[in-house]
Design a protein around this motif. Structure first.
Motif, short mmCIF file in Angstrom:
data_model
loop_
_atom_site.label_atom_id
_atom_site.label_comp_id
_atom_site.label_asym_id
_atom_site.label_seq_id
_atom_site.Cartn_x
_atom_site.Cartn_y
_atom_site.Cartn_z
N SER A 1 -4.19 -29.24 59.56
CA SER A 1 -4.77 -27.97 59.17
C SER A 1 -3.94 -26.83 59.74
CB SER A 1 -6.22 -27.87 59.67
OG SER A 1 -6.80 -26.65 59.27
N GLY B 1 -7.20 -29.79 56.05
CA GLY B 1 -8.14 -28.83 56.61
C GLY B 1 -8.64 -27.81 55.60
N PRO B 2 -7.73 -27.09 54.90
CA PRO B 2 -8.18 -26.13 53.89
C PRO B 2 -9.02 -26.76 52.78
CG PRO B 2 -5.90 -25.70 54.45
CD PRO B 2 -6.29 -26.97 55.15
N LEU C 1 -10.98 -29.37 53.11
CA LEU C 1 -12.29 -29.59 53.74
C LEU C 1 -13.11 -28.31 53.76
CD1 LEU C 1 -11.56 -31.87 56.85
CD2 LEU C 1 -12.99 -32.44 54.88
N PHE C 2 -12.45 -27.18 54.05
CA PHE C 2 -13.13 -25.89 54.11
C PHE C 2 -13.68 -25.51 52.73
CE2 PHE C 2 -13.05 -21.19 54.00
CZ PHE C 2 -14.00 -20.96 54.98
N ASP D 1 -14.71 -26.22 61.30
CA ASP D 1 -16.01 -26.13 60.63
C ASP D 1 -16.73 -27.48 60.64
OD1 ASP D 1 -15.70 -23.29 59.07
OD2 ASP D 1 -13.82 -24.39 59.11
N GLY E 1 -11.24 -25.65 58.38
CA GLY E 1 -11.79 -26.92 57.87
C GLY E 1 -12.17 -27.87 58.99
N THR E 2 -11.21 -28.18 59.87
CA THR E 2 -11.49 -29.13 60.96
C THR E 2 -12.47 -28.53 61.96
OG1 THR E 2 -9.51 -28.30 62.11
CG2 THR E 2 -9.26 -30.29 60.76
#
Length: 329
Positions: free
Chosen positions: A262, A16-17, A19-20, A270, A267-268
């Motif tokens: 995450s 998750g992070p 992806l962000f 977003d 991330g997820t």
């Protein structure tokens, strides 16, 4: 082997992070900052008020479940809910909610009973998310380009999952021989037996019907204000998004928050908003802005307000107690 598993878990939690960070690198940061400068703060205040109601209704729902075993005060359960939510935000898959158990355990309220109420509380959330998400898909099938066949396949999959769970409950007592060979099945069956045993105890209690309707009513209000919170955030950014669309988006996002990929949905959430808002031709920068406002104000901000409230309340109580002791002496 254990060392490798721990490393793998750590990497999965970073999905998750990562992806962000990737999204921040891809979007136009200057445009993103300018969007944040156009926030209508009256809607943010309205959203914060709605989120406060969400926490209150959820804590009362949990208190109603606990009342089957033991009566507890509203403030005590609300404080426990706030602390548990804080732990949940900083742990993958919201596992931190289990930290609520030591805060309310007592001589008559065992860990088994506490964890059962926590599980049922999360199970009610999951059922609501699945139902609202599916009906959101039905209402928005045209803009999303979903056919009736696709909706029927999803409904069949949901019914199959429910039938599988019921079958597992039914056959849990008949899997002794298989359990001895496969440890995973043994653990699952033990867990199912514990849940079914507690459920039978609850159903046989005199106030079961009252608790059942009360928890469902509180659950309805909690999720209504939850979706209304996000609706106000979109209004704060000047977005034209229907309430039904918000229900669909955040039903999926709430499900993704349960996955251990995450922390705090970073991330997820977003990615999901960018995907859904793309159907309305809303740019990625505005989708990330909605996600960030949701995280900062509605999650950490509101929980921090409650944390300050309970800390001040405790200090006032200690001060008054100390003052009384001095006056008595």
């Amino acid at each position: 082997m254990i060392h490798i598993k721990n490393k793998l878990k750590f990497v999965i939690h970073l999905i998750g992070p990562v992806l962000f960070i990737f999204l921040l690198w891809r979007i136009d940061l200057s445009h993103f900052i300018s969007i944040l400068g156009t926030i209508r703060w009256q809607y943010i205040v309205a959203a914060i008020a709605c989120q406060v109601f969400v926490l209150i209704f959820k804590s009362e729902r949990w208190r109603a479940m606990i009342s089957i075993f033991e009566k507890m005060s509203t403030m005590h359960i609300l404080k426990t809910t706030v602390y548990g939510s804080l732990y949940a935000l900083i742990t993958p898959a919201r596992l931190g909610e289990g930290f609520k158990a030591p805060l309310i355990k007592s001589e008559t309220m065992s860990y088994g009973k506490v964890f059962f109420t926590i599980f049922m509380d999360r199970f009610m959330d999951a059922c609501t998310i699945v139902l609202t998400g599916y009906f959101g898909l039905v209402f928005l099938r045209v803009p999303l380009g979903l056919s009736v066949t696709t909706l029927l396949i999803i409904a069949t999959a949901l019914l199959f999952g429910g039938a599988l769970f019921v079958s597992l409950v039914y056959f849990a007592q008949r899997l002794r021989q298989i359990e001895q060979k496969i440890k995973i099945i043994a653990r699952v069956c033990d867990f199912v037996r514990l849940i079914t045993k507690k459920l039978k105890e609850i159903i046989n209690t005199r106030n079961f019907k009252r608790v059942f309707w009360l928890t469902n009513g509180l659950n309805l209000f909690a999720f209504f204000f939850y979706f209304l919170t996000i609706y106000f955030i979109t209004l704060a950014l000047g977005l034209s998004v229907s309430f039904v669309f918000i229900v669909l988006c955040y039903s999926v996002i709430a499900f993704l928050a349960v996955l251990p990929i995450s922390i705090s949905g970073i991330g997820t959430r977003d990615m999901a908003l960018i995907f859904f808002f793309g159907f309305l031709n809303i740019p990625a920068e505005k989708a990330v802005a909605v996600s960030m406002l949701d995280l900062v104000f509605m999650h950490y901000g509101v929980l921090l307000l409650f944390f300050i409230f309970f800390s001040v309340r405790r200090l006032v109580a200690l001060h008054s107690s100390k003052k009384n002791n001095i006056s008595n002496t």
